[in-house]
Design a protein around this motif. Structure first.
Motif, PDB file in Angstrom:
ATOM      1  N   TYR A 104       0.892  -1.165   0.000  1.00 41.69           N
ATOM      2  CA  TYR A 104       0.000   0.000   0.000  1.00 41.69           C
ATOM      3  C   TYR A 104       0.927   1.211   0.000  1.00 41.69           C
ATOM      4  O   TYR A 104       1.540   1.508   1.016  1.00 41.69           O
ATOM      5  N   ALA A 106       2.901  -5.003   2.404  1.00 41.94           N
ATOM      6  CA  ALA A 106       2.123  -5.797   3.352  1.00 41.94           C
ATOM      7  C   ALA A 106       2.317  -7.296   3.093  1.00 41.94           C
ATOM      8  O   ALA A 106       2.129  -8.112   3.980  1.00 41.94           O
ATOM      9  N   PRO A 128      -2.096 -14.201  12.221  1.00 43.43           N
ATOM     10  CA  PRO A 128      -2.795 -13.246  13.079  1.00 43.43           C
ATOM     11  C   PRO A 128      -3.357 -12.073  12.283  1.00 43.43           C
ATOM     12  O   PRO A 128      -3.059 -11.902  11.110  1.00 43.43           O
ATOM     13  N   ASN A 129      -4.158 -11.280  12.954  1.00 50.77           N
ATOM     14  CA  ASN A 129      -4.706 -10.071  12.376  1.00 50.77           C
ATOM     15  C   ASN A 129      -3.570  -9.174  11.869  1.00 50.77           C
ATOM     16  O   ASN A 129      -2.583  -8.994  12.564  1.00 50.77           O
ATOM     17  N   GLY A 130      -3.700  -8.676  10.635  1.00 50.15           N
ATOM     18  CA  GLY A 130      -2.681  -7.777  10.102  1.00 50.15           C
ATOM     19  C   GLY A 130      -1.513  -8.485   9.458  1.00 50.15           C
ATOM     20  O   GLY A 130      -0.539  -7.845   9.048  1.00 50.15           O
ATOM     21  N   ALA A 131      -1.573  -9.824   9.345  1.00 50.75           N
ATOM     22  CA  ALA A 131      -0.446 -10.564   8.766  1.00 50.75           C
ATOM     23  C   ALA A 131      -0.333 -10.338   7.262  1.00 50.75           C
ATOM     24  O   ALA A 131       0.733 -10.522   6.675  1.00 50.75           O
ATOM     25  N   GLY A 132      -1.424  -9.958   6.618  1.00 49.95           N
ATOM     26  CA  GLY A 132      -1.390  -9.742   5.178  1.00 49.95           C
ATOM     27  C   GLY A 132      -2.238 -10.734   4.407  1.00 49.95           C
ATOM     28  O   GLY A 132      -2.145 -10.836   3.180  1.00 49.95           O
ATOM     29  N   LYS A 133      -3.123 -11.439   5.106  1.00 47.64           N
ATOM     30  CA  LYS A 133      -3.936 -12.471   4.444  1.00 47.64           C
ATOM     31  C   LYS A 133      -4.905 -11.862   3.430  1.00 47.64           C
ATOM     32  O   LYS A 133      -4.993 -12.316   2.287  1.00 47.64           O
ATOM     33  N   THR A 134      -5.617 -10.824   3.867  1.00 44.29           N
ATOM     34  CA  THR A 134      -6.582 -10.188   2.965  1.00 44.29           C
ATOM     35  C   THR A 134      -5.867  -9.540   1.783  1.00 44.29           C
ATOM     36  O   THR A 134      -6.339  -9.588   0.639  1.00 44.29           O
ATOM     37  N   THR A 135      -4.705  -8.959   2.069  1.00 44.17           N
ATOM     38  CA  THR A 135      -3.913  -8.337   1.005  1.00 44.17           C
ATOM     39  C   THR A 135      -3.509  -9.382  -0.036  1.00 44.17           C
ATOM     40  O   THR A 135      -3.586  -9.135  -1.245  1.00 44.17           O
ATOM     41  N   GLU A 194     -13.575 -10.717   2.706  1.00 45.75           N
ATOM     42  CA  GLU A 194     -13.740 -10.573   4.145  1.00 45.75           C
ATOM     43  C   GLU A 194     -14.962  -9.709   4.459  1.00 45.75           C
ATOM     44  O   GLU A 194     -15.698  -9.978   5.396  1.00 45.75           O
TER      45      GLU A 194
HETATM   46  N1  LIG Z   1      -6.056  -0.105   2.532  1.00 45.80           N
HETATM   47  C1  LIG Z   1      -4.901  -0.183   3.248  1.00 45.80           C
HETATM   48  N2  LIG Z   1      -4.035   0.856   3.258  1.00 45.80           N
HETATM   49  C2  LIG Z   1      -2.879   0.778   3.953  1.00 45.80           C
HETATM   50  N3  LIG Z   1      -2.504  -0.270   4.669  1.00 45.80           N
HETATM   51  C3  LIG Z   1      -3.315  -1.337   4.685  1.00 45.80           C
HETATM   52  C4  LIG Z   1      -4.563  -1.338   3.985  1.00 45.80           C
HETATM   53  N4  LIG Z   1      -5.167  -2.532   4.191  1.00 45.80           N
HETATM   54  C5  LIG Z   1      -4.337  -3.245   4.996  1.00 45.80           C
HETATM   55  N5  LIG Z   1      -3.235  -2.527   5.301  1.00 45.80           N
HETATM   56  C6  LIG Z   1      -2.106  -2.987   6.127  1.00 45.80           C
HETATM   57  O1  LIG Z   1      -1.556  -4.133   5.523  1.00 45.80           O
HETATM   58  C7  LIG Z   1      -1.253  -5.102   6.519  1.00 45.80           C
HETATM   59  C8  LIG Z   1      -1.954  -6.393   6.189  1.00 45.80           C
HETATM   60  O2  LIG Z   1      -3.361  -6.218   6.323  1.00 45.80           O
HETATM   61  P1  LIG Z   1      -4.388  -7.348   5.925  1.00 45.80           P
HETATM   62  O3  LIG Z   1      -4.014  -7.912   4.617  1.00 45.80           O
HETATM   63  O4  LIG Z   1      -5.755  -6.784   6.040  1.00 45.80           O
HETATM   64  O5  LIG Z   1      -4.160  -8.423   7.064  1.00 45.80           O
HETATM   65  P2  LIG Z   1      -5.060  -9.643   7.524  1.00 45.80           P
HETATM   66  O6  LIG Z   1      -6.094  -9.887   6.493  1.00 45.80           O
HETATM   67  O7  LIG Z   1      -4.109 -10.776   7.656  1.00 45.80           O
HETATM   68  O8  LIG Z   1      -5.654  -9.265   8.842  1.00 45.80           O
HETATM   69  C9  LIG Z   1      -1.645  -4.513   7.851  1.00 45.80           C
HETATM   70  O9  LIG Z   1      -0.479  -4.001   8.454  1.00 45.80           O
HETATM   71  C10 LIG Z   1      -2.595  -3.412   7.506  1.00 45.80           C
HETATM   72  O10 LIG Z   1      -2.491  -2.366   8.427  1.00 45.80           O
END
Ligand SMILES: Nc1ncnc2c1ncn2[C@@H]1O[C@H](COP(=O)(O)OP(=O)(O)O)[C@@H](O)[C@H]1O
Ligand SMILES: [Mg+2]
Lengths: 352, 240
Positions: B14, B19, B38-45, B85
């Motif tokens: 981002y 990420a 864990p939360n914030g690991a980058g799974k959704t990304t 998600e």
């Molecule tokens: N739209 C965004 N803009 C900036 N940073 C983001 C955004 N979405 C997620 N992040 C960051 O990217 C990292 C991975 O997030 P995410 O993929 O949502 O993790 P997870 O799904 O594993 O909880 C986190 O540090 C989060 O803060």
């Protein structure tokens, strides 16, 4: 004011409101699908009225040149985009859609322009010239900045209005025109109220089109895809709906609505190359009453604007625009209050 | 045989912040593979990049095709579907319309759409009961069923599921994951992203552990369930 006059003013206002209703539906449609406040909507309506007026005088309408120029610019942009992508995938299809298809109504218009053909031929050709304008303006002005903010899109839309009104002056000249009445006849209603066929036609067309519009969005898959894009763009892409395509569909429908509005308003109002702005702005007031999202409220809002305008012009024709646009202030206040209370609805998907 | 989905050295960011940093994973046809972390690991990304919603660098191949050359909608047309998600349902539209639109990429095949709809209603009878109700009136569990049902309407060959258990009661989580497991029998391969590590590993064949954008560990799901490091961090200590 006597009740009779009030009744006449109301009927008159509803007829004009019917035009704003059609325009308002078009504005809400484009805004909800593409986030663009399509200010040039009114210009397309005005140009369509001017096209029909030119046909009736057996002249070649300036719209032919306008559409041809837009088609050429859009084609050049497609070529440029293909060169930058270094890929000709889908190029032929897009050149056909943006470059060639719009020339068909141009050719037809050219053929019938200087001839004495019946109205029943002139009106569809004038509408045919309106159809490509929305999608072409979309391709030229909005597609390249599709991800910009609503404000940037609005600024571009306003600039675009002035640009094409300028082209309108070039192609149509400064004089104003009225088209001949589409229907003759005067009807006397039981209460002694006299109503012209033209007014009945305006109102009946608006009702019929509004019903078609509603059925299209409720029943057809394309209509549902348009709504889906408006409700949730990411969700729409995830089921394979392409926002650019739904955008083109929205612009086509809006162009048709603009064209029909222009044809309907032509006989009762003198139209100039820049008359579109006020038509669009009044429809915009109606659309704002509907929060730029609700079709039924927009329809009611547009009728209300028409009636207000009609009464205002009875008391003081100089003040009529002032009254209509002053309406915006309480409406915006009410809207912003409503938004402050119901503002969380956009985040509904967050909690799952 | 090459993998159905192949991701290698994938980077997603981002702005300047990365990420996902050099993630590699592969999934064979007919498998359920899970990515836990864990939360914030980058799974959704990671899933967003695989789907094409986010730009990425690295190898991204599906059934041999380079995904970088395909838009989101092209991927859907090839049977590559994401249940995000945030669900991303069409809230103001009915459950039935949400499902019909799910088959938008298959709209020319009326017979397919009809049988897919029957299939979804068989699998989720609740959705059949509520087909005329607006999607935003559903409960959390029903919304997740609708999100999965909508994705199934596209006739997916590979389904990416982003935390289907998020915000749901444990009983409903079990239901949903049981249904996920049965999808495999209908020929759908699954990439399941979860924070709920135990439930995910019990459902999957193979697992990856994602930590701060990198794969920390991977192996057969049954091995990961017994791995002391996974146990300590993600399974809350000893298993029963
Ligand atoms: N739209 C965004 N803009 C900036 N940073 C983001 C955004 N979405 C997620 N992040 C960051 O990217 C990292 C991975 O997030 P995410 O993929 O949502 O993790 P997870 O799904 O594993 O909880 C986190 O540090 C989060 O803060
Ligand atoms: Mg996540």
């Amino acid at each position: 004011m006597t009740p009779d006059i009030a009744l006449i003013l109301t009927v008159d206002g509803l007829a004009n409101g019917a035009i704003y209703l059609l325009a308002g539906l078009g504005l809400v449609l484009i805004f909800s699908v593409t986030r663009v406040v399509f200010v040039p909507f009114g210009d397309i309506a005005a140009f369509t009225a001017l096209t029909l007026a030119a046909f009736q005088m057996q002249r070649v309408p300036g719209t032919i040149g306008l559409v041809a120029v837009l088609a050429a610019v859009a084609s050049l942009m497609e070529l440029g985009a293909a060169v930058r992508r270094r890929s000709a995938d889908g190029l032929a299809q897009r050149l056909f859609g943006y470059g060639l298809l719009p020339l068909i109504p141009c050719g037809l218009a050219w053929l019938i322009a200087a001839r004495d053909v019946p109205e029943i031929v002139r009106i569809p050709v004038a509408l045919g010239l309106a159809l490509p304008m929305g999608p072409l303006l979309d391709r030229i002005a909005f597609r390249p900045i599709a991800d910009a903010s609503v404000l940037v899109l609005l600024i571009v839309a306003i600039a675009l209005h002035f640009a094409i009104a300028g082209l309108g002056l070039l192609f149509f000249g400064p004089e104003g025109f009225r088209t001949t009445a589409l229907v003759d006849g005067i009807f006397e209603l039981p209460g002694g109220l006299v109503i012209t066929g033209q007014l009945i036609l305006m109102m009946a067309s608006a009702v019929l089109l509004a019903v078609l519009f509603f059925l299209f969005f409720e029943r057809s898959l394309i209509g549902k895809a348009l709504r889906a894009t408006a409700v949730n763009r990411t969700g729409a892409r995830l089921v394979g709906i392409r926002p650019e395509r739904t955008g083109v569909t929205a612009y086509l429908i809006a162009s048709a609505l603009a064209g029909i509005s222009g044809i309907l308003i032509g006989p009762s109002t003198t139209i100039y190359y820049d008359s579109g702005f006020l038509i669009g702005l009044k429809a915009f007031v109606g659309a704002i009453i509907g929060g730029l999202v609700s079709y039924p409220v927009t329809a009611l809002g547009a009728l209300f604007v028409g009636v207000m305008e009609s009464f205002a012009s009875f008391f003081s024709s100089a003040m009529k625009e002032v009254v209509v646009f002053s309406l915006l202030i309480p409406v915006l206040l009410w809207r912003s209050l409503a938004l402050a209370h119901g503002g969380d609805e956009e985040h509904e998907e967050l909690d799952g | 045989m090459s993998a159905m989905l192949e991701i290698a050295d994938l980077h997603v960011g981002y702005g300047k912040v990365e990420a996902v940093r050099g993630v590699s994973l592969s999934l064979d046809k007919g498998r359920i593979v899970t990515v836990i972390g864990p939360n914030g690991a980058g799974k959704t990304t990671l899933l967003g990049a695989a789907m094409g919603l986010l730009a990425s660098r690295g190898v991204l191949r599906f059934e041999g095709a380079d995904l970088h050359e395909l838009g989101v909608e092209d991927r859907v047309e090839r049977g590559f579907c994401l249940v995000p998600e945030r669900r991303e349902l069409f809230g103001e539209m009915t459950v039935g319309d949400n499902l019909i639109l799910g088959a938008y990429s298959r709209r020319k095949d009326a017979a397919f759409v009809k049988s897919a709809l029957d299939g979804v209603f068989d699998r989720f009878p609740r959705l059949a009961e509520r087909r005329r109700q607006r999607a935003d009136t559903l409960s959390g569990g029903e919304r997740q069923m609708l999100a999965i049902g909508r994705a199934l309407m596209a006739g997916p060959r590979l389904l990416l599921l982003d935390e289907p258990s998020l915000g749901l009661a444990p009983l409903i989580v079990r239901d949903i994951l049981r249904i996920v497991a049965t999808l495999r029998d209908t020929g759908v391969s699954i990439l399941l992203v979860e924070q709920n590590a135990r439930a995910a590993l019990e459902t999957a064949d193979y697992g990856y552990v994602l930590e701060t954008g990198e794969i920390a560990l991977h192996g057969a799901a049954s091995d990961l369930l017994n791995d002391p490091r996974v146990m300590a961090t993600y399974l809350g200590g000893a298993t029963e």
